[in-house]
Design an enzyme around this catalytic site. Sequence first.
Site, PDB file in Angstrom:
ATOM      1  CB  CYS A   2      -0.901  -0.048   1.214  1.00 32.67           C
ATOM      2  SG  CYS A   2      -1.461  -1.622   1.851  1.00 32.67           S
ATOM      3  NE  ARG A  27       4.037   1.712  -2.525  1.00 32.83           N
ATOM      4  CZ  ARG A  27       4.876   1.487  -1.758  1.00 32.83           C
ATOM      5  NH1 ARG A  27       6.154   1.885  -1.853  1.00 32.83           N
ATOM      6  NH2 ARG A  27       4.679   0.861  -0.585  1.00 32.83           N
ATOM      7  CD1 TRP A  74      -0.858  -5.874  -2.326  1.00 32.69           C
ATOM      8  CD2 TRP A  74      -1.416  -5.143  -4.353  1.00 32.69           C
ATOM      9  NE1 TRP A  74      -0.532  -6.877  -2.851  1.00 32.69           N
ATOM     10  CE2 TRP A  74      -0.954  -6.606  -4.209  1.00 32.69           C
ATOM     11  CE3 TRP A  74      -1.556  -4.774  -5.658  1.00 32.69           C
ATOM     12  CZ2 TRP A  74      -0.604  -7.102  -5.618  1.00 32.69           C
ATOM     13  CZ3 TRP A  74      -1.527  -5.495  -6.713  1.00 32.69           C
ATOM     14  CH2 TRP A  74      -1.055  -6.890  -6.538  1.00 32.69           C
ATOM     15  CG  ASN A 100       2.320  -0.957   3.521  1.00 32.57           C
ATOM     16  OD1 ASN A 100       1.919  -2.046   2.969  1.00 32.57           O
ATOM     17  ND2 ASN A 100       3.508  -0.125   2.758  1.00 32.57           N
ATOM     18  N   GLY A 101       0.998  -3.517   5.588  1.00 34.81           N
ATOM     19  CA  GLY A 101       1.422  -4.685   6.029  1.00 34.81           C
ATOM     20  C   GLY A 101       0.547  -5.607   6.524  1.00 34.81           C
ATOM     21  CD  GLU A 484      11.346 -18.303 -13.948  1.00 31.83           C
ATOM     22  OE1 GLU A 484      10.452 -18.902 -14.538  1.00 31.83           O
ATOM     23  OE2 GLU A 484      10.848 -17.357 -13.426  1.00 31.83           O
ATOM     24  CE  LYS A 488      11.766 -13.978 -15.639  1.00 28.16           C
ATOM     25  NZ  LYS A 488      10.726 -15.000 -15.061  1.00 28.16           N
ATOM     26  CD  GLU A 491       9.412 -14.004 -19.425  1.00 29.48           C
ATOM     27  OE1 GLU A 491       8.208 -13.840 -19.311  1.00 29.48           O
ATOM     28  OE2 GLU A 491      10.222 -13.960 -18.386  1.00 29.48           O
ATOM     29  CG  HIS A 507      18.311 -38.880 -24.350  1.00 27.02           C
ATOM     30  ND1 HIS A 507      18.713 -40.130 -25.024  1.00 27.02           N
ATOM     31  CD2 HIS A 507      18.397 -38.908 -23.210  1.00 27.02           C
ATOM     32  CE1 HIS A 507      19.099 -40.978 -23.903  1.00 27.02           C
ATOM     33  NE2 HIS A 507      18.742 -40.172 -22.791  1.00 27.02           N
ATOM     34  CE  LYS A 606       3.985  -8.628 -13.139  1.00 29.07           C
ATOM     35  NZ  LYS A 606       5.145  -9.467 -13.308  1.00 29.07           N
TER      36      LYS A 606
END
Length: 611
Positions: A2, A27, A74, A100-101, A484, A488, A491, A507, A606
């Site tokens: 937040c 944010r 958020w 916030n939290g 991954e 990355k 991308e 193989h 996104k």
Amino acid sequence: MCGIVGYVGGGQALPVLLDGMRKLEYRGYDSAGIAILLNGKMGTVRRAGRIQNLEEELEGRSFEGNLGIGHTRWATHGAPTDENAHPHQDCTERLALVHNGIIENHDVLRSRLEAEGHAFKSATDTEVAAHLIESILERRNCSLKDAVLEAVSILKGAFALVCIHAAEPDVIVAARSQAPIIVGAGDGVGLVGSDIPALLQHTRDVIPLRDRQVARVRPGSVEVFGFDGKQVVPEQVHIDWDLEAAEKGGYEDFMLKEIHEQPYAVRDTMRGRFDEKGRVVLDEVKWDTDTIRAINKIVVVACGTSFNAGMAAKHAIEHWTRIPVELDLASEFRYRDPVLDEHGLVIGITQSGETADTLAAIRFAGEMGAKVVAVTNVVGSSITRDADAVLFTHAGPEIGVAATKTFLAQLVALNILALYLAQERDSMPEDKRLETIEAMARLPELIEKVLDVEGAVAKAAKKYADASDFLFIGRGVGTAVAMEGALKLKEISYIHAEGYAAGELKHGAIALLQEGVPVVAVMTGQPLYEKMLANVEEVRARGASTILVAPHGDERARELADDIFEVPQVKPLLTPVLDTIPLQLLAYFVAKERGLSPDKPRNLAKSVTVE
Ligand code: G6P
């Protein structure tokens, strides 16, 4: 995460609050609100959605006052609605508070305060803090600062709290327990913000509160206290970043900032999920033990990075729960006539909660009678409405298109889910569960250590930035890390990269190897370590360059590596949480070397809301 803004001074609070909230919009948030002291009365306006909704609501109304707080929320506890938006108030409506939290003991405190007669209006953990401070003020008749000091000794968790009270019209009190909060004072003004951009227009000299500190901010002055009540000398810093740099917390890109936020993402995702006896507490999953014991198959569906998280999790779930796990690309699942019934559990993983293929897959699973649990980072996202249970990752909003901190948070959340299922099914010895939980608790600290490889990775990136192909290999959970790492890199650097199970090399992919082709090997822990060493030998014999992610201090790995990124040792099933980090950094620095913008890779979005 937040956004928080606070203003006290000779001018009008409202424009400063709205401007500060806009500066924090990057944010991400899902609702917004303000509280302003108007002629001795606290006026609040809160709206779900964008700041513009709030502004429309404020239009034509007089909100003149010199003290106020604002918030962009958020959602973590409670859906993103008007009622759950901040600021929250006490029963007297003389106090307003933003937060916030996560307040971990909100349940216990809410029951206690309700028993004392406090009436709650929202489903948030935040409102608990407002009523708690009210009850302290009533009992002690003390200053707002002293009431907040007592409240923070009762609240558990990570939080930044900011509150104002009609009885003290020239005071803002801010408290920090882990979540950041910044205070400052300029000529005749006092300011508070959750992040530097909120303050920058008014002052460049700011005081980032340290952990376990409370600040009392007045026009032109700031006093800082420890949670023990003792006054301390505030540590002021001068900020010379421009607004854009400030949004990125001084990092060049959001992606790098988010990579560095991973210790918090992981810590926050684990917060409140283990009780003192080492039991996994998943209030979100409300199935009885019989239902959990009747599960005879798990299917994981996801896309992109989330799929890679599922690939790693398959190992832990099967090992700990002894339930067979299938892994499906969400886009494939519906079209392959899967075998599934009411004893099946489908885990849909999606950081955004909006990926069309994943949504379609879990709806399809629901129609087949399976139970569905969603793992997502976004409260109120579409998947939360369609799943039977939701397990949130608490990574905070992720802005870089390439997922980083949400991936680590997913790995941890999936481990928590696996441990929970194992606990309810009695499929894992208790001491092993406790040992695993202890090892998980150390992860945030170990992630900090892994981040020290940044210099070595940046150096290696210079060497390999011109390569046209990369190969990433691993075994076991290391295969998911390799996948991954390759994802990355392709991308954001646009270099062709393949993730491969190291045993499959011979193989096929071995044909690609020649002088200079960089091969990244994830040296997963025992018992696969020796086999990985043999694969690296094979690679070297073909003249390829070897880049190893290996346990710290391992001499054999050092001998075989052209470049090595050393990471602390952890239990084999937890290694992806650490081993992925150097590969995220590698992708980042290679992209930078190639002059590309890591935050906005071409052709990618996104959140992909089309099939
Ligand atoms: C897009 C993003 C990826 C992400 C994938 C799945 O392709 O560019 O970074 O991994 O979607 O997103 P989700 O929100 O479902 O995790």
